[in-house]
Design a protein around this motif. Sequence first.
Motif, short mmCIF file in Angstrom:
data_model
loop_
_atom_site.label_atom_id
_atom_site.label_comp_id
_atom_site.label_asym_id
_atom_site.label_seq_id
_atom_site.Cartn_x
_atom_site.Cartn_y
_atom_site.Cartn_z
N UNK A 1 0.80 13.08 -11.68
CA UNK A 1 0.92 12.63 -10.27
C UNK A 1 0.37 11.01 -9.87
N UNK A 2 -0.57 10.78 -10.78
CA UNK A 2 -1.24 9.18 -10.57
C UNK A 2 -0.28 8.43 -11.21
N UNK A 3 0.55 8.73 -12.26
CA UNK A 3 1.35 7.84 -12.90
C UNK A 3 2.56 7.68 -11.87
N UNK A 4 3.21 8.84 -11.38
CA UNK A 4 4.22 8.66 -10.42
C UNK A 4 3.75 7.84 -9.11
N UNK B 1 4.23 4.37 -9.99
CA UNK B 1 5.67 3.79 -10.08
C UNK B 1 6.13 3.75 -8.58
N UNK B 2 5.58 4.61 -7.66
CA UNK B 2 6.13 4.65 -6.17
C UNK B 2 5.51 3.23 -5.58
N UNK B 3 4.27 2.90 -6.12
CA UNK B 3 3.75 1.74 -5.62
C UNK B 3 4.55 0.50 -6.12
N UNK B 4 5.08 0.60 -7.10
CA UNK B 4 5.91 -0.71 -7.75
C UNK B 4 7.10 -0.74 -6.76
N UNK B 5 7.86 0.27 -6.68
CA UNK B 5 9.08 0.49 -5.74
C UNK B 5 8.85 -0.01 -4.30
N UNK C 1 6.07 -1.82 -3.47
CA UNK C 1 5.76 -3.33 -3.35
C UNK C 1 7.15 -4.24 -3.35
N UNK C 2 8.03 -3.94 -4.21
CA UNK C 2 9.43 -4.55 -4.19
C UNK C 2 9.92 -4.70 -3.10
N UNK C 3 9.97 -3.53 -2.14
CA UNK C 3 10.51 -3.45 -0.68
C UNK C 3 9.58 -4.29 0.18
N UNK C 4 8.44 -4.25 0.10
CA UNK C 4 7.40 -4.81 0.98
C UNK C 4 7.43 -6.49 1.08
N UNK C 5 7.59 -7.02 -0.55
CA UNK C 5 7.72 -8.30 -0.75
C UNK C 5 8.89 -9.14 -0.21
N UNK C 6 10.02 -8.20 -0.15
CA UNK C 6 11.37 -8.68 0.69
C UNK C 6 10.84 -8.97 2.12
N UNK C 7 9.99 -8.09 2.75
CA UNK C 7 9.92 -8.36 4.25
C UNK C 7 8.62 -9.38 4.20
N UNK D 1 0.09 -4.40 -13.73
CA UNK D 1 1.56 -4.87 -13.27
C UNK D 1 1.73 -5.37 -11.77
N UNK D 2 1.19 -4.30 -10.95
CA UNK D 2 1.22 -4.52 -9.59
C UNK D 2 0.22 -5.75 -9.20
N UNK D 3 -0.90 -5.75 -9.85
CA UNK D 3 -1.77 -7.04 -9.44
C UNK D 3 -1.24 -8.38 -9.94
#
Length: 169
Positions: A8-11, A14-18, A20-26, A122-124
Amino acid sequence: MDVPDDYGWVIFIEILIAFQLTLFTYVFVSPSRLKTFTPRFMKENFTEEFIEAFHREPDFQGYPDTGSGRFSKKLPLKDWYDFNNAQRIQWNYLEGAHAPLVCIPIAGLEFPYWTIGLGAAYIIGRTVYSIGYKMSGSRGRGIGAAILDISLLGLLIVAFVSCFYMVYD
C-alpha cells in the motif's frame, strides 16, 4: 506471488508522484500563463490582427501560446524567459514521468522498502529540481537532477531485479 504487506505504501508513493506532477502544473506553469498572456497584453498586441484574420472581436481567453509561438514573439525577453522556464519544469516532468510510474509497482512487489525510499527520493529530487529551475533557470536544476536521476536509476535496477526474481522464483 503474494503482494507484500507494505505494498500500500508503494502505491501511495506512485500516487504522490502523479499528484506532484498535477500540482506542479498549477504551482509553476499556471501562474506564469496568467501573468504572461494577460487579456491586456493580448488586446494591445493582437486585436487588429485578430479582427483582420477572423472578422470578429477577439475574446483572448485561455492558453494561446506555449512560449515559442506567434503570441510570445511580442513578449519582453524576461517574461518570455520566465514563462519558458516554467514550461520546461512541466515538460521535463511529463517527459520522464513514465519511468518511475512503471517501475514503482513492479519494483515494489519484491522490494517494497527500497521502492518506497527511492520513490520518496525521486519526489524530493523533482521538487528540488523544479524550485531550482524556477529560481535560476537551467543552471539551478543540478542538485535536483542528480537526486532524481540517481533515484530513477535505482528504481530501474530494483524493477529489473524484481522481474528477474519473479521469472526465476
